[in-house]
Design a protein around this motif. Structure first.
Motif, PDB file in Angstrom:
ATOM      1  N   PHE A 403      34.020  -8.300 -17.813  1.00 20.27           N
ATOM      2  CA  PHE A 403      33.143  -7.724 -18.829  1.00 20.27           C
ATOM      3  C   PHE A 403      32.482  -8.789 -19.699  1.00 20.27           C
ATOM      4  CE2 PHE A 403      36.848  -4.922 -18.099  1.00 20.27           C
ATOM      5  CZ  PHE A 403      36.198  -3.931 -17.385  1.00 20.27           C
ATOM      6  N   ARG A 404      33.032  -9.991 -19.646  1.00 21.47           N
ATOM      7  CA  ARG A 404      32.452 -11.120 -20.352  1.00 21.47           C
ATOM      8  C   ARG A 404      32.348 -12.293 -19.381  1.00 21.47           C
ATOM      9  NH1 ARG A 404      31.805  -7.227 -23.000  1.00 21.47           N
ATOM     10  NH2 ARG A 404      32.342  -6.876 -25.210  1.00 21.47           N
ATOM     11  N   ARG A 405      31.502 -13.269 -19.692  1.00 22.24           N
ATOM     12  CA  ARG A 405      31.113 -14.281 -18.721  1.00 22.24           C
ATOM     13  C   ARG A 405      31.775 -15.646 -18.917  1.00 22.24           C
ATOM     14  NH1 ARG A 405      30.286 -11.190 -14.897  1.00 22.24           N
ATOM     15  NH2 ARG A 405      28.956  -9.445 -15.442  1.00 22.24           N
ATOM     16  N   THR A 406      32.610 -15.795 -19.970  1.00 27.68           N
ATOM     17  CA  THR A 406      33.258 -17.085 -20.198  1.00 27.68           C
ATOM     18  C   THR A 406      34.768 -16.936 -20.123  1.00 27.68           C
ATOM     19  OG1 THR A 406      31.447 -17.843 -21.596  1.00 27.68           O
ATOM     20  CG2 THR A 406      33.529 -19.024 -21.794  1.00 27.68           C
ATOM     21  N   VAL A 407      35.397 -17.873 -19.428  1.00 26.95           N
ATOM     22  CA  VAL A 407      36.839 -17.898 -19.231  1.00 26.95           C
ATOM     23  C   VAL A 407      37.354 -19.250 -19.713  1.00 26.95           C
ATOM     24  CG1 VAL A 407      38.686 -17.934 -17.494  1.00 26.95           C
ATOM     25  CG2 VAL A 407      36.787 -16.308 -17.273  1.00 26.95           C
ATOM     26  N   LYS A 408      38.475 -19.241 -20.420  1.00 29.75           N
ATOM     27  CA  LYS A 408      39.082 -20.492 -20.884  1.00 29.75           C
ATOM     28  C   LYS A 408      40.475 -20.633 -20.290  1.00 29.75           C
ATOM     29  CE  LYS A 408      40.546 -23.024 -25.038  1.00 29.75           C
ATOM     30  NZ  LYS A 408      40.640 -22.983 -26.525  1.00 29.75           N
ATOM     31  N   LEU A 409      40.723 -21.742 -19.614  1.00 30.24           N
ATOM     32  CA  LEU A 409      42.035 -22.070 -19.064  1.00 30.24           C
ATOM     33  C   LEU A 409      42.606 -23.249 -19.840  1.00 30.24           C
ATOM     34  CD1 LEU A 409      41.184 -21.995 -15.244  1.00 30.24           C
ATOM     35  CD2 LEU A 409      42.535 -20.291 -16.470  1.00 30.24           C
ATOM     36  N   SER A 410      43.815 -23.091 -20.354  1.00 32.07           N
ATOM     37  CA  SER A 410      44.479 -24.186 -21.064  1.00 32.07           C
ATOM     38  C   SER A 410      45.887 -24.342 -20.520  1.00 32.07           C
ATOM     39  CB  SER A 410      44.516 -23.919 -22.569  1.00 32.07           C
ATOM     40  OG  SER A 410      45.159 -22.688 -22.858  1.00 32.07           O
ATOM     41  N   ALA A 411      46.422 -25.563 -20.587  1.00 28.97           N
ATOM     42  CA  ALA A 411      47.735 -25.848 -19.996  1.00 28.97           C
ATOM     43  C   ALA A 411      48.521 -26.796 -20.898  1.00 28.97           C
ATOM     44  CB  ALA A 411      47.571 -26.467 -18.612  1.00 28.97           C
ATOM     45  N   THR A 412      49.818 -26.562 -20.971  1.00 28.48           N
ATOM     46  CA  THR A 412      50.688 -27.454 -21.743  1.00 28.48           C
ATOM     47  C   THR A 412      51.083 -28.681 -20.952  1.00 28.48           C
ATOM     48  OG1 THR A 412      52.667 -26.257 -21.014  1.00 28.48           O
ATOM     49  CG2 THR A 412      51.617 -25.507 -23.061  1.00 28.48           C
ATOM     50  N   GLU A 413      50.952 -28.602 -19.628  1.00 30.76           N
ATOM     51  CA  GLU A 413      51.236 -29.737 -18.747  1.00 30.76           C
ATOM     52  C   GLU A 413      50.072 -29.894 -17.776  1.00 30.76           C
ATOM     53  OE1 GLU A 413      53.838 -31.642 -19.179  1.00 30.76           O
ATOM     54  OE2 GLU A 413      54.757 -30.356 -20.715  1.00 30.76           O
ATOM     55  N   GLU A 414      49.907 -31.081 -17.244  1.00 34.98           N
ATOM     56  CA  GLU A 414      48.834 -31.300 -16.276  1.00 34.98           C
ATOM     57  C   GLU A 414      49.023 -30.394 -15.070  1.00 34.98           C
ATOM     58  OE1 GLU A 414      47.994 -34.835 -13.259  1.00 34.98           O
ATOM     59  OE2 GLU A 414      47.394 -35.394 -15.305  1.00 34.98           O
ATOM     60  N   VAL A 415      47.931 -29.757 -14.648  1.00 32.18           N
ATOM     61  CA  VAL A 415      48.016 -28.853 -13.501  1.00 32.18           C
ATOM     62  C   VAL A 415      46.700 -28.868 -12.740  1.00 32.18           C
ATOM     63  CG1 VAL A 415      47.340 -26.868 -14.940  1.00 32.18           C
ATOM     64  CG2 VAL A 415      48.470 -26.486 -12.747  1.00 32.18           C
ATOM     65  N   LYS A 416      46.800 -28.881 -11.427  1.00 32.70           N
ATOM     66  CA  LYS A 416      45.618 -28.799 -10.583  1.00 32.70           C
ATOM     67  C   LYS A 416      45.266 -27.332 -10.366  1.00 32.70           C
ATOM     68  CE  LYS A 416      43.378 -30.489  -6.406  1.00 32.70           C
ATOM     69  NZ  LYS A 416      43.456 -31.373  -5.228  1.00 32.70           N
ATOM     70  N   ILE A 417      43.982 -27.034 -10.434  1.00 33.78           N
ATOM     71  CA  ILE A 417      43.496 -25.663 -10.318  1.00 33.78           C
ATOM     72  C   ILE A 417      42.569 -25.533  -9.111  1.00 33.78           C
ATOM     73  CG2 ILE A 417      42.136 -23.838 -11.416  1.00 33.78           C
ATOM     74  CD1 ILE A 417      44.800 -24.318 -12.794  1.00 33.78           C
ATOM     75  N   TYR A 418      42.775 -24.463  -8.360  1.00 32.18           N
ATOM     76  CA  TYR A 418      41.862 -24.054  -7.291  1.00 32.18           C
ATOM     77  C   TYR A 418      41.224 -22.749  -7.773  1.00 32.18           C
ATOM     78  CZ  TYR A 418      44.512 -27.421  -4.532  1.00 32.18           C
ATOM     79  OH  TYR A 418      45.112 -28.574  -4.079  1.00 32.18           O
ATOM     80  N   TYR A 419      39.967 -22.811  -8.130  1.00 28.06           N
ATOM     81  CA  TYR A 419      39.290 -21.702  -8.808  1.00 28.06           C
ATOM     82  C   TYR A 419      38.301 -21.048  -7.847  1.00 28.06           C
ATOM     83  CZ  TYR A 419      37.376 -19.326 -12.968  1.00 28.06           C
ATOM     84  OH  TYR A 419      36.996 -18.395 -13.907  1.00 28.06           O
TER      85      TYR A 419
END
Length: 601
Positions: A403-419
């Motif tokens: 319903f909205r167009r912006t997504v925020k991903l935050s992490a407490t530890e380094e992490v690789k993301i496959y989006y």
């Protein structure tokens, strides 16, 4: 296997999907074992009612719902029911409904119970206990196939048993399980061959054209190849190509009421078929790693599934219609192989299978929105969530997508993301990414964050016979039809329909005969409480429409003809389209005709 499922213990829903899961828990599915005899008094619990698929269907959604919400009372109920099943497992490994004769029959329910036990093992962590039970059950099935191969529903749904065999094999590496899966395929229905039977629409009921069987079968080859190591040919794409060509719907599924029903926007599609197709796409994403399956999954999760359940989730339809101007007991036959009350919202319109089965849709979608890769996390659908990382720490997604167009991903530890990148539009990130096969790869540093922004415009998409529909990103939009609601409380064959789980009829009070008068639209975001509120949706699409002549279907007075109206009857009007999933009555597929002077309404 490309990805792995995360356990529910590592997933905390947030945002609108958490609200939806909470609504489900407070609604029909979360209370089905209290109000519906086929569950609360099931033969599986020593009662006098249904002792086949309905109780395990209920558990298939109730178990992950309870654990995702961390609801201790629901978890206690789930554990009690599974323990009751395990306690009565026969010495030979089979499960028999209490009081039923121990005789051979259609064993589809055993495949379903096996799948439910896997869900429970992953949710509860009681894996050793379930491993032993499944080993005994599969041993029983393997031996029984020597003289009693699967037939009827079991013959058409043999691949569902691979879910349990796959889980067990991942733990034991017992090669006998591979042989068992080969036997399943040898003895079961060949849906690859059935594709040639899907060209024509028939009004006859048949296993090979049954919409739920087909929805389940989409994952069959991927599961089979994952077990046997044979080469995967992507038969699911071949199946969908034929299904969408001959029976496709605007919400990217296929008609089936109950069997394949052509491309008319008035023909229905069964709710069981929706949630089972979602489950297939979840497995296809996991096993193949192909991003396209996420598009199909979201189309159903954001459009078809919410459209078929009431806003408070106390009622559901058996069949939904793309162009639906009434939900009532039709006087004349509308659906091909379902009865005339199939699109009523209620406790168990038409049949009770969807009553028991629809609950798996949203919980399993949440469990599949984030998957694990050996070196990171795959974001299949960026709905709000807090994820526990394997090596410690958390990944948080702040999101109101779609319903909205912006997504925020935050992490407490380094992490690789496959989006996963959707096919419908461009996605930009606040960091540089590497794009591979429909996935954006990037790393979130310890204590850092990354934003993803989607770019899309409302667009007209071609349908069949000159009809068109409007999409905006992952959402399908429909022109809502004003309605009045009627509630019906009654008892039929000992089954009580009582508010809030009574029948709800929706009858039109506003005009529905329109065509698109322009191909230009604008989207407007709005404040909202619930994502699929029928009165206050989170987003609307504004457009211009022309009133037109539009006949009823074959003499009906409450079902529009599939032939879209094109003859203008008045001046253009401006109007608002709602998300498809936020409508009861709607016109979704309409013609596009020449523009004219606009009048505001």
């Amino acid at each position: 296997m490309i990805f792995e499922f995360l356990s529910p213990e590592r997933i905390e829903p947030r945002g609108w999907l958490k609200k939806q899961l909470e609504t489900q828990a407070k609604g029909l599915h979360g209370n089905l074992d209290k109000v519906w005899n086929d569950v609360k008094d099931s033969k599986w619990l020593g009662g006098a009612h249904d002792g086949w698929e309905r109780f395990p269907y209920f558990l298939d959604g109730f178990i992950p719902l309870a654990y995702l919400l961390r609801d201790e009372e629901m978890i206690s109920r789930a554990k009690k029911y599974v323990d009751a099943l395990l306690k009565d497992q026969a010495e030979n490994g089979c499960f028999y409904p209490v009081g039923e004769e121990k005789q051979c029959g259609d064993i589809w329910y055993l495949f379903l119970i096996a799948k439910v036990l896997v869900v429970y093992a992953e949710c509860s962590g009681e894996k050793e206990k379930i491993e032993k039970s499944l080993a005994r059950l599969i041993g029983y099935l393997d031996l029984s196939f020597n003289h009693n191969p699967p037939f009827n529903w079991a013959g058409a749904r043999w691949y569902e048993c691979i879910v349990a065999a796959y889980w067990l094999y991942s733990r034991t590496k017992d090669e006998k399980l591979v042989r068992f899966v080969r036997r399943l395929k040898t003895l079961g229905m060949n849906f690859g061959a059935a594709i040639s039977l899907w060209d024509d629409v028939k009004n006859d009921w048949a296993y090979e054209t049954h919409v739920v069987n087909i929805a389940m079968a989409l994952k069959s080859e991927a599961l089979y190849c994952a077990m046997t190591g044979e080469k995967y040919s992507d038969s699911a794409s071949e199946m969908l190509k034929k299904l969408f060509e001959k029976h496709g719907t605007a919400y990217r599924h296929f008609t089936g009421d109950e069997c394949l029903s052509g491309t008319s926007p008035v023909q229905g599609s069964e709710l069981c078929g929706i949630v089972e197709a979602m489950y297939s796409y979840e497995w296809l994403t996991l096993l193949t790693g192909e991003s396209k399956w996420g598009d199909f999954l979201e189309a159903l999760a954001f459009n078809a599934l919410p459209a078929a359940v009431s806003a408070d989730m106390w009622a559901h339809q058996y069949d939904q219609q793309v162009n639906q101007i009434a939900c009532t007991r039709f006087e004349k036959q509308t659906f091909r192989t379902n009865n005339n009350e199939a699109n009523v919202f209620g406790l168990e319109p038409n049949f009770g299978c969807c009553t028991a089965n629809f609950g798996q849709g949203f919980p399993k979608f949440m469990l599949s929105a984030y998957l694990e890769k050996e070196d990171g996390i795959a974001v299949v659908s960026p709905v709000g969530a807090r994820i526990k990382l394997k090596e410690g720490g958390t990944l948080v997604c702040e999101s109101e997508y779609p319903f909205r167009r912006t997504v925020k991903l935050s992490a407490t530890e380094e992490v690789k993301i496959y989006y996963r990148l959707p096919a419908w539009g461009k996605t930009e990130f606040s960091v540089s990414t590497e794009i591979k096969d429909g996935w954006a790869e990037f790393t979130i540093p310890k204590g850092g964050f990354v934003t993803a922004t989607y770019f899309a415009e409302p667009v007209l998409r071609e349908r069949f016979d000159g009809r068109k529909c409007v999409e905006y990103g992952a959402l399908l939009f429909a022109l809502p039809v004003e309605y009045r609601e009627e509630r019906r409380e009654y008892v039929r064959e000992g089954v009580e329909r009582k508010y809030p789980y009574c029948d709800y009829l929706y009858l039109p009070t506003g005009e529905w005969r329109y065509a698109f008068a322009d191909d230009k639209f604008t989207a407007e975001e709005r404040p909202y409480e619930m994502p699929f509120d029928r009165k206050n949706p989170p987003i609307v699409v504004k457009g211009v429409f022309a009133p037109v002549e539009w006949e009823y279907q074959s003499g009906h007075d409450l079902a529009p003809s599939p032939n879209a109206g094109t003859k203008r009857t008045g001046q253009n009007v401006s109007g608002e389209m709602f998300p498809y999933g936020a409508t009861y009555l709607r016109m979704t597929e309409m013609a596009l005709i020449k523009n004219n002077k606009e009048e505001n309404i």
